[in-house]
Write an enzyme that holds these catalytic residues in place. Structure first.
Site, PDB file in Angstrom:
ATOM      1  N   CYS A 136     -87.394  83.717 -14.947  1.00  0.00           N
ATOM      2  CA  CYS A 136     -88.569  83.960 -15.790  1.00  0.00           C
ATOM      3  C   CYS A 136     -88.137  84.378 -17.193  1.00  0.00           C
ATOM      4  CB  CYS A 136     -89.446  85.066 -15.185  1.00  0.00           C
ATOM      5  SG  CYS A 136     -90.099  84.701 -13.549  1.00  0.00           S
ATOM      6  N   CYS A 190     -87.332  89.132 -13.043  1.00  0.00           N
ATOM      7  CA  CYS A 190     -87.017  87.767 -12.602  1.00  0.00           C
ATOM      8  C   CYS A 190     -86.134  87.070 -13.640  1.00  0.00           C
ATOM      9  CB  CYS A 190     -88.326  87.009 -12.398  1.00  0.00           C
ATOM     10  SG  CYS A 190     -88.154  85.229 -12.188  1.00  0.00           S
TER      11      CYS A 190
END
Length: 143
Positions: A69, A66
């Site tokens: 993230c 991600c």
């Protein structure tokens, strides 16, 4: 002759597609390994988080694949050092701790969750810069 040429071409395309798929998997694995090596070492997958007696627990639900993230990870680490002793900070990889992610109803990442000592939960989803992150957690920190 045309049918044979078409069959040979189709076979060649199929082989190239399969080879490309195999290479893509290897690239993904190496990218995952590179991302995992760059990230702080993680412990064994978590299966449960219990509230701390007096401090809020701030949980960053994330994944190595991600992008938002990974951009948030250094911010989370920096703030966790600055606010050490005022909260418990945990980073949870949703792929490694999928059961825990289900328990906290994680449907999108990054998700930041504050688990209060009384068991109440407050969550938000999406990338935050440092200021936004501090603004989100401040109301839950001890005075």
């Amino acid at each position: 002759m045309t049918f044979r040429h078409l069959t040979l071409s189709a076979s060649l395309c199929l082989c190239l597609c399969l080879a490309a798929c195999g290479n893509r998997e290897k690239t993904s694995d190496s990218q995952t390994e590179d991302a995992a090596a760059a990230a702080p070492a993680k412990e064994a997958p978590l299966t449960a988080i219990t509230p701390h007696e007096t401090l809020p627990t701030i949980i960053d639900f994330n994944a190595v694949w991600c992008g938002p993230c990974q951009r948030f990870a250094p911010i989370f680490e920096e703030v966790s050092k600055e606010y050490q002793g005022k909260a418990i900070f945990l980073s949870v990889d949703v792929d490694r701790s999928s059961e825990l992610a289900r328990m906290f109803e994680v449907s999108s990442i990054p998700q930041l969750t504050v688990l209060m000592p009384d068991g109440t939960v407050k969550s938000t989803v999406g990338f935050m810069d440092k200021g936004q992150f501090i603004d989100f957690i401040t109301p839950y920190l001890p005075k």
